[in-house]
Design an enzyme around this catalytic site. Structure first.
Site, PDB file in Angstrom:
ATOM      1  N   LYS A 155       0.873  -1.167   0.000  1.00 22.06           N
ATOM      2  CA  LYS A 155       0.000   0.000   0.000  1.00 22.06           C
ATOM      3  C   LYS A 155       0.910   1.217   0.000  1.00 22.06           C
ATOM      4  CE  LYS A 155      -2.967   2.811   2.867  1.00 22.06           C
ATOM      5  NZ  LYS A 155      -4.066   2.921   3.817  1.00 22.06           N
TER       6      LYS A 155
ATOM      7  N   GLY B 209      -8.700   8.754   9.219  1.00 24.22           N
ATOM      8  CA  GLY B 209      -9.113   8.867  10.613  1.00 24.22           C
ATOM      9  C   GLY B 209     -10.164   9.911  10.906  1.00 24.22           C
TER      10      GLY B 209
ATOM     11  N   ALA C 201      -9.710   5.232   3.438  1.00 26.26           N
ATOM     12  CA  ALA C 201      -9.569   6.389   4.328  1.00 26.26           C
ATOM     13  C   ALA C 201     -10.838   7.213   4.440  1.00 26.26           C
ATOM     14  CB  ALA C 201      -8.411   7.303   3.925  1.00 26.26           C
ATOM     15  N   GLY C 202     -11.197   7.524   5.659  1.00 18.16           N
ATOM     16  CA  GLY C 202     -12.291   8.438   5.921  1.00 18.16           C
ATOM     17  C   GLY C 202     -13.622   7.801   6.237  1.00 18.16           C
TER      18      GLY C 202
ATOM     19  N   ASN D 217      -9.539   1.539   8.904  1.00 19.11           N
ATOM     20  CA  ASN D 217      -8.870   1.188  10.160  1.00 19.11           C
ATOM     21  C   ASN D 217      -9.597   1.849  11.324  1.00 19.11           C
ATOM     22  OD1 ASN D 217      -5.413   0.814  11.169  1.00 19.11           O
ATOM     23  ND2 ASN D 217      -7.161   1.024  12.489  1.00 19.11           N
ATOM     24  N   THR D 218      -9.590   3.187  11.369  1.00 22.38           N
ATOM     25  CA  THR D 218     -10.124   3.924  12.509  1.00 22.38           C
ATOM     26  C   THR D 218     -11.597   3.648  12.758  1.00 22.38           C
ATOM     27  OG1 THR D 218      -8.544   5.652  11.967  1.00 22.38           O
ATOM     28  CG2 THR D 218     -10.273   6.220  13.528  1.00 22.38           C
TER      29      THR D 218
END
Lengths: 263, 86
Positions: A104, A165, A192-193, A214-215
């Protein structure tokens, strides 16, 4: 038309590797290893990201990889790199340690927003593709940049939904939809996001092939539960996309017959 | 008659003198004995070799080469491992 969920045959491929799960998740920000493992299991993800960092030499550290389910495909990232050169060096180290070509690619342009430096990302992608890496680049949701990355040899592109995040969800759905329509054969992974399940469902409804997050899971009150929600949302979004949604209308269109009403 | 002075003599055989090299490991200065290999460095640092990767002067060194790669003065070593990340 079959009404069965096309789960087993509806795989997505990256450089010859087929995945049933369209959810890729991270390994950062979990409160404990146990929580991380439970979330991974609940998510059904087949691939997880890890970061590459200097070993702290002043204290002993346990091996992070030992806490990952061995059946998971590991996808090393170049998070924290601000130049193509740093990303290239990090990639080479990751490949040597993990013996995987998957990568990545992240080259960050700004510390506050963690927005990618698209120019440096493209430069790094070109070098790494030539070295045989399977480059999955993280970039802003820009059609022109997507084309350049694909032309450079990236087997997939990973546009962001919103800053890393931030949990803001898909900030520019039109862009993602345009990307899917203009690049019908490209593998697009929204990365992301994402903040909650509906965000992931929307990404899939817009035509994404997979979602990386992830977050959204790690910072949920109950990560394993959120991981399951994400799995279901991605499945639902994918099914809705394949089913072909109804068109949007400005005016009403009655569902019941107009005639024969008792008056 | 001159007095004989007594000297304490330290007998050091040349082969026992080991030069120390100044290198950088993960951004910090460190001294190692000359002829230290990368493999020996990992052992000195108490690291598990199967969990780390090494870069020497900005070039990745394969694990199979660690034993044969000997550190030189001013070498810059980066030793990395994997951590959680998104």
């Amino acid at each position: 038309m079959s009404t069965a969920a096309p789960a087993k045959t509806d795989r997505f491929e990256i450089a010859g590797r087929a995945f049933t799960s369209r959810l890729i998740i991270g390994t950062g920000k979990y409160r404990t290893f146990a929580e991380m493992k439970a979330a991974h299991r609940a998510s059904g993800a087949e691939m997880v990201t890890v970061a590459v960092r200097r070993v702290p030499l002043d204290r002993s550290t346990e091996s992070f990889l030992d806490h990952l389910d061995p059946s998971l495909q590991i996808l090393p990232n170049t998070a924290g790199c601000y130049t193509a050169e740093e990303a290239i060096r990090t990639a080479r180290l990751a490949r040597e340690a993990l013996q995987t070509d998957l990568l990545k690619l992240e080259v960050i342009g700004d510390q506050t927003t963690l927005f990618p430096d698209n120019e440096q990302t493209l430069a790094a992608a070109r070098v790494l593709v030539k070295e045989g890496f399977v480059v999955l680049p993280y970039f802003t949701d820009d059609l022109i940049m997507a084309k350049k990355l694909l032309d450079a040899g990236c087997p997939a592109v990973m546009p962001l939904a919103a800053p890393i995040g931030s949990g803001l969800g898909i900030q520019n759905p039109a862009n993602l939809r345009i990307m899917r329509e203009q690049l019908p054969d490209a593998t697009i992974i929204v990365d992301a996001g994402v903040g909650t399940a509906s965000d992931a469902a929307i990404a899939m409804e817009l035509g994404a092939d997979a979602v990386l997050m992830n977050t959204a899971i790690a910072e949920a009150q109950a990560p394993a539960m959120m991981a399951e929600a994400m799995k279901l949302a991605i499945g639902a979004g994918r099914l809705a996309y394949l089913a072909g949604r109804m068109p949007k209308r400005l005016f009403a269109s009655a569902s019941s017959p107009n005639t024969g009403v008792v008056r | 008659m001159a007095r004989r002075r007594k000297y304490a003599v330290l007998s050091i055989r040349p082969s026992e003198v080991s030069e120390l090299l100044l290198i950088q490991v993960n951004g910090d200065r460190r001294e190692v004995k000359e002829d230290t290999s990368l493999l020996e460095l990992i052992v000195i640092l108490n690291l598990r070799s199967e969990q780390v990767a090494i870069e020497l002067n900005q070039t990745v060194v394969r694990r199979s080469q660690w034993q044969a790669t000997v550190l030189q003065e001013a070498d810059k070593v980066e030793i990395v491992h994997f951590v959680g990340g998104g």
